[in-house]
Scaffold this active site. Structure first.
Site, PDB file in Angstrom:
ATOM      1  N   THR A 138      -8.885   8.887  52.483  1.00 24.83           N
ATOM      2  CA  THR A 138      -8.328  10.232  52.357  1.00 24.83           C
ATOM      3  C   THR A 138      -9.433  11.204  51.981  1.00 24.83           C
ATOM      4  O   THR A 138     -10.203  10.953  51.048  1.00 24.83           O
ATOM      5  CB  THR A 138      -7.199  10.323  51.312  1.00 24.83           C
ATOM      6  OG1 THR A 138      -6.935  11.690  51.020  1.00 24.83           O
ATOM      7  CG2 THR A 138      -7.542   9.617  50.021  1.00 24.83           C
ATOM      8  N   GLY A 186      -3.804  10.919  58.779  1.00 22.46           N
ATOM      9  CA  GLY A 186      -4.794  11.845  59.334  1.00 22.46           C
ATOM     10  C   GLY A 186      -6.171  11.198  59.379  1.00 22.46           C
ATOM     11  O   GLY A 186      -6.422  10.190  58.733  1.00 22.46           O
ATOM     12  N   ASP A 220      -2.127   6.349  50.551  1.00 19.99           N
ATOM     13  CA  ASP A 220      -1.203   5.560  49.736  1.00 19.99           C
ATOM     14  C   ASP A 220       0.023   5.131  50.532  1.00 19.99           C
ATOM     15  O   ASP A 220       0.484   3.987  50.411  1.00 19.99           O
ATOM     16  CB  ASP A 220      -0.792   6.351  48.495  1.00 19.99           C
ATOM     17  CG  ASP A 220      -0.136   7.683  48.827  1.00 19.99           C
ATOM     18  OD1 ASP A 220       1.058   7.850  48.551  1.00 19.99           O
ATOM     19  OD2 ASP A 220      -0.823   8.572  49.356  1.00 19.99           O
ATOM     20  N   ASP A 265      -8.904  13.929  50.693  1.00 18.43           N
ATOM     21  CA  ASP A 265      -8.482  14.602  49.452  1.00 18.43           C
ATOM     22  C   ASP A 265      -8.916  13.849  48.197  1.00 18.43           C
ATOM     23  O   ASP A 265      -8.837  14.398  47.095  1.00 18.43           O
ATOM     24  CB  ASP A 265      -6.960  14.748  49.419  1.00 18.43           C
ATOM     25  CG  ASP A 265      -6.430  15.639  50.523  1.00 18.43           C
ATOM     26  OD1 ASP A 265      -7.204  16.469  51.014  1.00 18.43           O
ATOM     27  OD2 ASP A 265      -5.262  15.497  50.892  1.00 18.43           O
ATOM     28  N   GLU A 301      -5.786  24.597  51.190  1.00 17.74           N
ATOM     29  CA  GLU A 301      -4.591  24.948  51.961  1.00 17.74           C
ATOM     30  C   GLU A 301      -3.301  24.764  51.152  1.00 17.74           C
ATOM     31  O   GLU A 301      -2.263  25.335  51.495  1.00 17.74           O
ATOM     32  CB  GLU A 301      -4.507  24.099  53.232  1.00 17.74           C
ATOM     33  CG  GLU A 301      -4.354  22.614  52.967  1.00 17.74           C
ATOM     34  CD  GLU A 301      -4.289  21.780  54.236  1.00 17.74           C
ATOM     35  OE1 GLU A 301      -4.281  22.362  55.335  1.00 17.74           O
ATOM     36  OE2 GLU A 301      -4.240  20.540  54.126  1.00 17.74           O
ATOM     37  N   ARG A 339      -3.527  19.344  50.548  1.00 18.11           N
ATOM     38  CA  ARG A 339      -2.143  19.778  50.344  1.00 18.11           C
ATOM     39  C   ARG A 339      -1.805  19.939  48.864  1.00 18.11           C
ATOM     40  O   ARG A 339      -1.276  20.957  48.446  1.00 18.11           O
ATOM     41  CB  ARG A 339      -1.197  18.769  50.996  1.00 18.11           C
ATOM     42  CG  ARG A 339       0.273  19.051  50.768  1.00 18.11           C
ATOM     43  CD  ARG A 339       1.139  18.008  51.433  1.00 18.11           C
ATOM     44  NE  ARG A 339       0.946  18.009  52.863  1.00 18.11           N
ATOM     45  CZ  ARG A 339       1.553  18.858  53.693  1.00 18.11           C
ATOM     46  NH1 ARG A 339       2.382  19.772  53.211  1.00 18.11           N
ATOM     47  NH2 ARG A 339       1.338  18.807  54.989  1.00 18.11           N
ATOM     48  N   SER A 345     -14.355  18.785  59.851  1.00 11.71           N
ATOM     49  CA  SER A 345     -14.887  17.886  58.825  1.00 11.71           C
ATOM     50  C   SER A 345     -14.234  16.511  58.850  1.00 11.71           C
ATOM     51  O   SER A 345     -14.900  15.500  58.613  1.00 11.71           O
ATOM     52  CB  SER A 345     -14.727  18.501  57.434  1.00 11.71           C
ATOM     53  OG  SER A 345     -13.372  18.751  57.129  1.00 11.71           O
ATOM     54  N   ARG A 346     -12.951  16.425  59.141  1.00 10.52           N
ATOM     55  CA  ARG A 346     -12.258  15.147  59.003  1.00 10.52           C
ATOM     56  C   ARG A 346     -12.587  14.162  60.119  1.00 10.52           C
ATOM     57  O   ARG A 346     -12.378  12.963  59.958  1.00 10.52           O
ATOM     58  CB  ARG A 346     -10.753  15.368  58.909  1.00 10.52           C
ATOM     59  CG  ARG A 346     -10.041  15.625  60.228  1.00 10.52           C
ATOM     60  CD  ARG A 346      -8.541  15.701  60.020  1.00 10.52           C
ATOM     61  NE  ARG A 346      -7.816  15.551  61.278  1.00 10.52           N
ATOM     62  CZ  ARG A 346      -6.508  15.366  61.346  1.00 10.52           C
ATOM     63  NH1 ARG A 346      -5.788  15.311  60.244  1.00 10.52           N
ATOM     64  NH2 ARG A 346      -5.918  15.226  62.516  1.00 10.52           N
ATOM     65  N   MET A 387      -8.820  21.675  53.878  1.00 11.30           N
ATOM     66  CA  MET A 387      -7.675  20.782  53.749  1.00 11.30           C
ATOM     67  C   MET A 387      -7.492  20.331  52.302  1.00 11.30           C
ATOM     68  O   MET A 387      -8.461  20.199  51.552  1.00 11.30           O
ATOM     69  CB  MET A 387      -7.834  19.574  54.657  1.00 11.30           C
ATOM     70  CG  MET A 387      -7.549  19.877  56.124  1.00 11.30           C
ATOM     71  SD  MET A 387      -7.610  18.396  57.156  1.00 11.30           S
ATOM     72  CE  MET A 387      -6.903  19.040  58.680  1.00 11.30           C
TER      73      MET A 387
END
Length: 403
Positions: A150, A13, A122, A152, A267, A197, A326-327, A195
Site C-alpha cells: 500500500t 490498487g 489489509d 498509504d 485526497e 484516502r 507514482s503508484r 493519494m
C-alpha cells in the site's frame, strides 16, 4: 505438508512493488525449491473466481529478475471483495445464491494449491486468511503468506509497506514538473493532490521528498528562480485540522509576497466536509463496492481550489494529481531492498508452513516477522507528531493540530 503447487495473486490498487514482489517470489522458489510448480491468478481474486491463471514456465523463472525493472503488476489487479456478493453476481463472477468464499475456496482445492501468496492491502490479506480458515474447517490445509502492499503505508502493525517509499519519490518528481508552472501566470494557485484516502503518510512523505529535491538545486533570484516560489506553502492531511479561513489569510500573504501558492493535498483531507455538503444538497454520494467514497468523482482537489482561489486572490488555478504516475512506478532502491528481504522470508515461511503477513512488526520491536492475520488491520493513521513532519511544517510556516 508436501508443497506441490504455489499460487500468487496481486490485488487492490497498484503500488510500486507488485512486479518486483512477484519476481522476487519466483526467484526465491526457483533457488530453494525449483520442483514446486508456481501459478499466478490473473487480476487477483477476479482470476481466482473465474479460474483464470497462468503457469510460471521455465522462461519466466529464468528471467524473473526482469520484473524488478517494471511497475504495475504483470499478473494484473482488480478490486474484488469476496464479501460483496451483490457486486460479484452483477459482474458475473459468481451465480445468484452462491457463497463467494466457498466458490473461491473450492477453486483453490480444485487447482491443487498448497500455498497462496497474496500481495495487497489489509482487505486482500485478511480475505486470504478467511479462505485458509474455511478450507481448514473442511479438511484442506492451505498456507497463506501475504505481503503488505500500500502506498498509504497504513497497515497495522507493519512499520513500512512495500511501495510507499517509491510512490513518495515519484510523486515528488511529478510535483517538480507541475510546480515549474508557478510562473505561467501571475498569482497562480497550484494544488498537487496526492493519494491517501484516510492516511496522510504519502502526502507528507512526498512533500519531504520534494523538498529534498529543492535542497539540491541552485537558485537565481535575479531571474525569478527562487526557492520561495518553488517551495510548498501548505500541506493538508486527513489527520490534521484544516482552518480554511485562517489558512486563507496566511496564504494570501504568501501570494502577495511570493507571487504564487503551492499546496500539497491528501485526497482524503476534507472529504467529510464535502460529503456533508453533498448530502445536505440532496446529492447521491458515489461509492465503490467496498463502500468507499469515490474520490475521483467528488474531486477533493477542485473543492479545495474553490475554497482558496477567491480568498487568496488567485488569477489562475491548477489542480494536478500524481497518483497514477507514482503508484505504477518501478520500485526504487530502498523498496527493492525491502522487497528482497520480505520475499525471501515469505518463501521461508511458506516452506515451513508458517502463515501470516510478512512485515516489520511495530508491536514487537520492528522485527521482520510472519504476523498473524488476526492482528492485521487497515486504517493506520499518520502520526502528525512525527518529528520530521513537525519540523517541515514549522519550516513552511504552517501550524498543525489534530483533526
Amino acid at each position: 505438508m508436501t508443497i506441490k503447487r504455489v499460487a500468487l495473486l496481486t490485488a487492490g490498487g497498484f503500488a510500486p512493488c507488485l512486479s518486483s514482489a512477484v519476481g522476487g517470489l519466483i526467484e526465491r522458489y526457483t533457488e530453494l525449491a525449483p520442483e514446486i510448480e508456481i501459478i499466478a491468478y490473473k487480476y487477483g481474486y477476479h482470476g481466482l473466481l473465474s479460474k483464470n491463471y497462468i503457469v510460471v514456465d521455465e522462461e519466466a523463472r529464468k528471467n524473473a529478475g526482469l520484473l524488478h525493472q517494471y511497475g504495475g503488476s504483470p499478473i494484473g489487479n482488480s478490486r474484488v471483495k469476496l464479501t460483496n456478493t451483490k457486486d460479484l453476481v452483477k459482474r458475473g463472477l459468481v451465480k445468484e445464491g452462491a457463497n463467494p468464499l466457498e466458490v473461491a475456496a473450492n477453486r483453490l482445492v480444485e487447482d491443487g494449491v498448497n500455498v497462496l501468496h497474496t500481495i495487497g492491502g489489509d482487505d486482500t490479506n485478511t480475505t486470504a486468511a478467511d479462505l485458509a480458515h474455511y478450507l481448514h474447517e473442511h479438511g484442506y490445509e492451505l498456507t497463506v503468506v501475504g505481503l503488505p502492499k500500500t502506498i498509504d503505508n497504513d497497515v497495522i502493525p507493519v512499520r513500512q509497506s512495500l511501495g510507499a517509499w517509491t510512490a513518495a519519490d515519484n510523486g515528488a518528481l511529478y510535483a517538480e514538473h507541475v510546480i515549474a508552472e508557478c510562473q505561467s501566470n501571475p498569482r497562480e494557485l497550484i494544488i498537487h493532490e496526492v493519494m491517501g484516502r484516510n492516511c496522510g503518510y504519502l502526502t507528507a512523505a512526498t512533500a519531504r521528498s520534494y523538498r529534498k529535491l529543492l535542497d539540491k538545486k541552485e537558485w537565481l533570484p535575479s531571474m525569478g528562480l527562487t526557492r520561495e516560489s518553488r517551495d510548498i506553502h501548505a500541506i493538508f492531511v486527513p489527520e490534521a485540522h484544516i482552518d480554511i479561513e485562517g489558512e486563507a489569510a496566511r496564504l494570501r500573504k504568501v501570494m502577495d509576497e511570493v507571487g504564487n501558492v503551492n499546496i500539497f493535498l491528501s485526497e482524503g483531507a476534507g472529504v467529510s466536509e464535502i460529503v456533508e455538503q453533498m448530502e445536505q444538497a440532496g446529492e447521491t454520494v458515489p461509492r465503490d463496492p467496498f463502500g468507499h467514497v469515490q474520490l475521483d468523482k467528488i474531486n477533493p482537489g477542485q473543492w479545495f481550489a474553490r475554497q482558496f482561489a477567491e480568498r487568496i486572490g488567485a488569477e489562475k488555478v491548477m489542480v494536478q494529481k500524481s497518483g497514477y504516475f507514482s503508484r505504477a512506478s518501478a520500485a526504487g532502491v530502498e523498496d527493492l531492498r525491502l522487497i528482497k528481504s520480505m520475499t525471501d522470508y515469505a518463501v521461508q515461511c511458506a516452506l515451513e508452513g508458517k502463515p501470516g503477513l510478512i512485515g516489520h512488526d511495530e508491536e514487537n520491536g520492528d522485527v521482520l516477522s510472519s504476523i498473524a492475520f488476526s492482528r492485521i488491520k487497515g486504517g493506520k493513521a499518520f502520526d502528525i507528531n512525527t518529528p520530521w513532519f513537525q519540523d517541515m511544517m514549522k519550516e513552511i510556516g504552517q501550524e498543525v493540530e489534530p483533526a
